[in-house]
Scaffold this motif. Structure first.
Motif, PDB file in Angstrom:
ATOM      1  N   ALA A 232      -4.834   2.897  -2.803  1.00 16.10           N
ATOM      2  CA  ALA A 232      -3.680   2.121  -2.364  1.00 16.10           C
ATOM      3  C   ALA A 232      -4.040   0.631  -2.329  1.00 16.10           C
ATOM      4  CB  ALA A 232      -3.236   2.601  -0.993  1.00 16.10           C
ATOM      5  N   GLU A 233      -5.289   0.355  -1.930  1.00 11.61           N
ATOM      6  CA  GLU A 233      -5.732  -1.048  -1.811  1.00 11.61           C
ATOM      7  C   GLU A 233      -5.719  -1.741  -3.168  1.00 11.61           C
ATOM      8  OE1 GLU A 233      -7.584   1.536  -0.446  1.00 11.61           O
ATOM      9  OE2 GLU A 233      -6.665   1.156   1.525  1.00 11.61           O
ATOM     10  N   TYR A 239      -0.547  -4.900  -8.086  1.00 12.41           N
ATOM     11  CA  TYR A 239       0.899  -4.784  -8.322  1.00 12.41           C
ATOM     12  C   TYR A 239       1.766  -4.886  -7.073  1.00 12.41           C
ATOM     13  CZ  TYR A 239      -0.265  -3.487 -13.064  1.00 12.41           C
ATOM     14  OH  TYR A 239      -0.730  -3.513 -14.345  1.00 12.41           O
ATOM     15  N   GLY A 240       1.148  -5.013  -5.911  1.00 11.26           N
ATOM     16  CA  GLY A 240       1.939  -5.055  -4.684  1.00 11.26           C
ATOM     17  C   GLY A 240       2.619  -6.397  -4.486  1.00 11.26           C
ATOM     18  N   LEU A 241       3.750  -6.367  -3.793  1.00 14.23           N
ATOM     19  CA  LEU A 241       4.399  -7.625  -3.433  1.00 14.23           C
ATOM     20  C   LEU A 241       3.767  -8.080  -2.116  1.00 14.23           C
ATOM     21  CD1 LEU A 241       6.489  -9.743  -4.219  1.00 14.23           C
ATOM     22  CD2 LEU A 241       8.171  -8.486  -2.885  1.00 14.23           C
ATOM     23  N   ASN A 262       6.217   2.421   1.322  1.00 16.33           N
ATOM     24  CA  ASN A 262       4.826   2.486   1.778  1.00 16.33           C
ATOM     25  C   ASN A 262       4.467   1.059   2.156  1.00 16.33           C
ATOM     26  OD1 ASN A 262       4.088   5.266   1.170  1.00 16.33           O
ATOM     27  ND2 ASN A 262       4.307   4.680  -0.969  1.00 16.33           N
ATOM     28  N   ARG A 263       4.539   0.748   3.415  1.00 15.24           N
ATOM     29  CA  ARG A 263       4.240  -0.614   3.850  1.00 15.24           C
ATOM     30  C   ARG A 263       2.777  -0.932   3.555  1.00 15.24           C
ATOM     31  NH1 ARG A 263       7.844  -2.870   8.124  1.00 15.24           N
ATOM     32  NH2 ARG A 263       9.712  -1.575   8.182  1.00 15.24           N
ATOM     33  N   ASN A 264       2.564  -2.146   3.108  1.00 15.39           N
ATOM     34  CA  ASN A 264       1.219  -2.632   2.763  1.00 15.39           C
ATOM     35  C   ASN A 264       0.599  -1.936   1.554  1.00 15.39           C
ATOM     36  OD1 ASN A 264       1.271  -4.515   4.890  1.00 15.39           O
ATOM     37  ND2 ASN A 264       0.719  -2.882   6.322  1.00 15.39           N
ATOM     38  N   ASP A 269       4.048  -5.434   4.835  1.00 20.64           N
ATOM     39  CA  ASP A 269       4.825  -5.131   6.029  1.00 20.64           C
ATOM     40  C   ASP A 269       5.790  -6.262   6.401  1.00 20.64           C
ATOM     41  OD1 ASP A 269       5.353  -3.480   8.280  1.00 20.64           O
ATOM     42  OD2 ASP A 269       4.209  -4.874   9.512  1.00 20.64           O
ATOM     43  N   GLU A 270       5.272  -7.484   6.413  1.00 19.41           N
ATOM     44  CA  GLU A 270       6.084  -8.617   6.878  1.00 19.41           C
ATOM     45  C   GLU A 270       7.225  -8.990   5.928  1.00 19.41           C
ATOM     46  OE1 GLU A 270       3.151 -12.268   5.944  1.00 19.41           O
ATOM     47  OE2 GLU A 270       2.280 -10.306   6.337  1.00 19.41           O
ATOM     48  N   LEU A 271       7.209  -8.421   4.706  1.00 22.16           N
ATOM     49  CA  LEU A 271       8.255  -8.765   3.735  1.00 22.16           C
ATOM     50  C   LEU A 271       9.447  -7.821   3.785  1.00 22.16           C
ATOM     51  CD1 LEU A 271       6.035  -9.564   0.619  1.00 22.16           C
ATOM     52  CD2 LEU A 271       7.026 -11.185   2.243  1.00 22.16           C
TER      53      LEU A 271
END
Length: 299
Positions: A232-233, A239-241, A262-264, A269-271
């Motif tokens: 996930a990391e 590719y994560g926002l 899937n937060r983070n 999370d903050e987005l």
């Protein structure tokens, strides 16, 4: 009911649906969204069955709220607690509910092609609530509705879809529908998550961020075992926002996600509730869209 009539009232996918037909659903959703009353009698005395052969919480509840707001009687069926576990076929279950007198069925299932086949044998309108990685028409409709509310027009809009495109019915329904409206759709995905059957340009994550709409897809963490995702990391990194990437978005751009999130992983999370995020408004827009689609089926 004639097959033509049945076809006009069913919603199996957006690939085959005309631009005019899609537009009329979006317009009708706008009518329901503006309507002051929470519950109506429009579909009183009609029975709608939600048949979920694949787990879903949000989509099922969204349909149920839509049906109840229209005044319909709602039957909920979930395969986890049904005889489908005992080997009854999906077709038999749908046929059984049809025999009991339902007026329309909302159906979600895993195998591709089964829905189209069932639709030729069943005499009540069916609404596709997600079939395999083929289509998820009401999700794409609520996405388009969200974009139209934001930008007023879909023509010329640049939309980037980021994530596991290969397994995404959301990406497919959005692609086929948005293209009819003149939107420019691009995909961004790791090589092993690209869909070879779709003729769409793939761009880097930095390029994807230059769009009017950045739509993040859920990463199915269960695919880790097959080695599609190292971790996930590393997915988030590539590719994560992330908050850092989101800072590069144009001021007018919006962030979308079909959820569950899937937060983070695919999005920080903050987005999720960032001023540019439309993730919760998307869910809100799902109700009037599904009211329009259910009304069309039951009318």
């Amino acid at each position: 009911m004639t097959m033509t009539k049945l076809k006009q009232r069913s919603l199996l996918g957006l690939k085959e649906l005309s631009k005019e037909e899609i537009e009329s659903i979006l317009d009708r959703a706008a009518y329901w969204e503006q309507h002051p009353n929470k519950v109506h009698t429009a579909m009183q005395g009609k029975f709608a069955a939600n048949m979920f052969f694949e787990n879903s919480t949000r989509t099922r509840f969204s349909f149920e709220v839509a049906e109840k707001r229209l005044g319909a009687e709602v039957l909920n069926f979930s395969a986890a607690v049904s005889s489908v576990q005992k080997g009854e076929s999906i077709y038999d279950t749908v046929r059984t509910l049809e025999s009991m007198g339902i007026d329309a069925g909302v159906i979600r299932l895993k195998p591709i092609g089964v829905l189209a086949e069932i639709a030729t044998k069943i005499k009540v309108p069916l609404i596709n609530a997600g079939d395999g990685n083929n289509e998820h028409p009401t999700q794409a409709l609520l996405d388009m509705y969200t974009m139209r509310k934001q930008f007023g027009n879909l023509n010329g809009l640049s939309v980037s879809v980021v994530g596991d495109v290969q397994h995404s019915r959301v990406a497919r329904s959005n692609l086929w529908a948005l293209q009819k409206f003149g939107a420019k759709v691009r995909f961004c995905a790791p090589a092993n998550m690209q869909a070879s059957d779709l003729d769409v340009p793939y761009v880097s994550i930095d390029e994807a961020l230059k769009s009017d709409v950045v739509m993040m897809l859920r990463v199915q963490l269960e695919r880790h075992e097959t080695g599609m995702l190292n971790s996930a990391e590393s997915y988030r990194e590539q590719y994560g926002l992330t908050a850092e990437r989101a800072a590069k978005l144009a001021e007018h751009a919006i962030i979308m996600h079909p959820a569950p999130i899937n937060r983070n992983v695919e999005i920080d999370d903050e987005l999720v509730e960032h001023p540019q995020s439309r993730i919760f408004p998307q869910m809100e827009n799902g109700v009037p869209i599904r009211m329009a689609v259910v009304e069309r089926a039951l009318s």
